[in-house]
Design a protein around this motif. Structure first.
Motif, PDB file in Angstrom:
ATOM      1  N   GLU A  74      77.945   4.605  63.480  1.00 33.78           N
ATOM      2  CA  GLU A  74      76.940   4.541  64.535  1.00 33.78           C
ATOM      3  C   GLU A  74      76.035   3.356  64.254  1.00 33.78           C
ATOM      4  O   GLU A  74      75.429   3.267  63.190  1.00 33.78           O
ATOM      5  N   ASN A  75      75.980   2.447  65.177  1.00 33.31           N
ATOM      6  CA  ASN A  75      75.160   1.255  65.033  1.00 33.31           C
ATOM      7  C   ASN A  75      73.827   1.499  65.721  1.00 33.31           C
ATOM      8  O   ASN A  75      73.769   1.620  66.944  1.00 33.31           O
ATOM      9  N   PRO A  76      72.729   1.565  64.970  1.00 40.70           N
ATOM     10  CA  PRO A  76      71.428   1.828  65.607  1.00 40.70           C
ATOM     11  C   PRO A  76      70.951   0.655  66.474  1.00 40.70           C
ATOM     12  O   PRO A  76      70.120   0.844  67.345  1.00 40.70           O
ATOM     13  N   ASN A  77      71.488  -0.510  66.248  1.00 41.40           N
ATOM     14  CA  ASN A  77      71.070  -1.674  67.023  1.00 41.40           C
ATOM     15  C   ASN A  77      71.822  -1.826  68.338  1.00 41.40           C
ATOM     16  O   ASN A  77      71.460  -2.631  69.169  1.00 41.40           O
ATOM     17  N   ARG A  78      72.911  -1.042  68.488  1.00 40.82           N
ATOM     18  CA  ARG A  78      73.725  -1.174  69.696  1.00 40.82           C
ATOM     19  C   ARG A  78      73.016  -0.528  70.866  1.00 40.82           C
ATOM     20  O   ARG A  78      72.602   0.626  70.815  1.00 40.82           O
ATOM     21  N   VAL A  79      72.867  -1.289  71.948  1.00 41.81           N
ATOM     22  CA  VAL A  79      72.239  -0.777  73.156  1.00 41.81           C
ATOM     23  C   VAL A  79      73.354  -0.421  74.124  1.00 41.81           C
ATOM     24  O   VAL A  79      74.129  -1.284  74.537  1.00 41.81           O
ATOM     25  N   SER A  80      73.447   0.850  74.465  1.00 39.96           N
ATOM     26  CA  SER A  80      74.519   1.269  75.364  1.00 39.96           C
ATOM     27  C   SER A  80      74.095   1.014  76.809  1.00 39.96           C
ATOM     28  O   SER A  80      72.928   1.175  77.167  1.00 39.96           O
ATOM     29  N   GLN A  81      75.054   0.617  77.615  1.00 44.30           N
ATOM     30  CA  GLN A  81      74.797   0.366  79.025  1.00 44.30           C
ATOM     31  C   GLN A  81      74.765   1.705  79.747  1.00 44.30           C
ATOM     32  O   GLN A  81      75.760   2.419  79.777  1.00 44.30           O
ATOM     33  N   LYS A  82      73.629   2.033  80.327  1.00 44.45           N
ATOM     34  CA  LYS A  82      73.520   3.284  81.060  1.00 44.45           C
ATOM     35  C   LYS A  82      73.748   2.981  82.535  1.00 44.45           C
ATOM     36  O   LYS A  82      73.057   2.160  83.124  1.00 44.45           O
ATOM     37  N   SER A  83      74.729   3.657  83.100  1.00 44.49           N
ATOM     38  CA  SER A  83      75.031   3.416  84.506  1.00 44.49           C
ATOM     39  C   SER A  83      74.066   4.214  85.372  1.00 44.49           C
ATOM     40  O   SER A  83      73.739   5.356  85.078  1.00 44.49           O
ATOM     41  N   LYS A  84      73.587   3.586  86.448  1.00 47.85           N
ATOM     42  CA  LYS A  84      72.664   4.251  87.357  1.00 47.85           C
ATOM     43  C   LYS A  84      73.442   4.867  88.505  1.00 47.85           C
ATOM     44  O   LYS A  84      74.455   4.329  88.945  1.00 47.85           O
ATOM     45  N   LYS A  85      72.926   5.974  88.990  1.00 52.90           N
ATOM     46  CA  LYS A  85      73.529   6.604  90.148  1.00 52.90           C
ATOM     47  C   LYS A  85      73.109   5.837  91.390  1.00 52.90           C
ATOM     48  O   LYS A  85      72.087   5.155  91.415  1.00 52.90           O
ATOM     49  N   VAL A  86      73.896   5.971  92.433  1.00 53.65           N
ATOM     50  CA  VAL A  86      73.616   5.249  93.672  1.00 53.65           C
ATOM     51  C   VAL A  86      72.277   5.690  94.248  1.00 53.65           C
ATOM     52  O   VAL A  86      71.535   4.887  94.811  1.00 53.65           O
ATOM     53  N   THR A  87      71.931   6.951  94.072  1.00 48.47           N
ATOM     54  CA  THR A  87      70.664   7.453  94.614  1.00 48.47           C
ATOM     55  C   THR A  87      69.469   6.920  93.843  1.00 48.47           C
ATOM     56  O   THR A  87      68.363   6.836  94.383  1.00 48.47           O
ATOM     57  N   GLU A  88      69.663   6.521  92.586  1.00 45.62           N
ATOM     58  CA  GLU A  88      68.562   6.015  91.764  1.00 45.62           C
ATOM     59  C   GLU A  88      68.265   4.547  92.003  1.00 45.62           C
ATOM     60  O   GLU A  88      67.178   4.071  91.691  1.00 45.62           O
ATOM     61  N   ILE A  89      69.208   3.807  92.562  1.00 49.39           N
ATOM     62  CA  ILE A  89      69.034   2.372  92.746  1.00 49.39           C
ATOM     63  C   ILE A  89      68.075   2.111  93.910  1.00 49.39           C
ATOM     64  O   ILE A  89      68.244   2.669  94.994  1.00 49.39           O
TER      65      ILE A  89
END
Length: 160
Positions: A74-89
């Motif tokens: 587990e890399n603590p520096n890795r930023v995971s891409q969080k996908s947004k829902k269409v309703t949140e955009i």
């Protein structure tokens, strides 16, 4: 005599920028880990934790392919891409321009300002062009006068 070393511009790995974790992100991860330990891995009632755990499970299933599945890292520096829902955009929110886009717009505006001043004759180049045009106009007028005089002189000689 020892041969001299010649560097071709390739640089080593030292001196690269270091990537640090965001302290807020570390605190959030530690809280989640404590909550998981306290609850003994049982599911929670809040829908947000369910969404996070399902997205984490999806990420873990993606990570487990190949050699990565054999070793838990587990890399603590890795930023995971969080996908947004269409309703949140939010489509109505103004989009930030990139540096290149901003520079391109500024360049176009500067060119338009220059052309406007140029057409009004306020730039140095426009003044030089107008002066050149005035000189050429005078030369053409003088040449036209000389031709008229020559024609008149030829006509006068032809009448004699």
């Amino acid at each position: 005599m020892t041969p001299s070393l010649k560097f071709t511009g390739k640089k080593g790995h030292k001196g690269r920028g270091k990537q640090f974790s965001n302290p807020e992100e570390i605190d959030r991860q530690m809280r989640l880990q404590r909550e998981l330990e306290e609850s003994g891995g049982a599911e929670k009632g809040s829908s947000e934790s369910e969404e996070e755990s399902s997205s984490e499970e999806e990420l873990e299933s993606k990570k487990r392919s190949g050699v990565e599945g054999l070793i838990e890292i587990e890399n603590p520096n890795r930023v995971s891409q969080k996908s947004k829902k269409v309703t949140e955009i939010d489509v109505t929110a103004p989009r930030e321009l990139s540096r290149r886009e901003r520079e391109e717009i500024e360049k176009q505006k500067a060119k338009e300002r220059y052309m406007k001043l140029h057409l009004e004759g306020k730039t140095e180049q426009a003044r030089a062009d107008l002066a050149r045009l005035a000189i050429i106009k005078k030369q053409r007028e003088e040449a036209a006068k000389k031709r008229e005089e020559l024609k008149k002189a030829e006509e006068a000689q032809a009448k004699r």
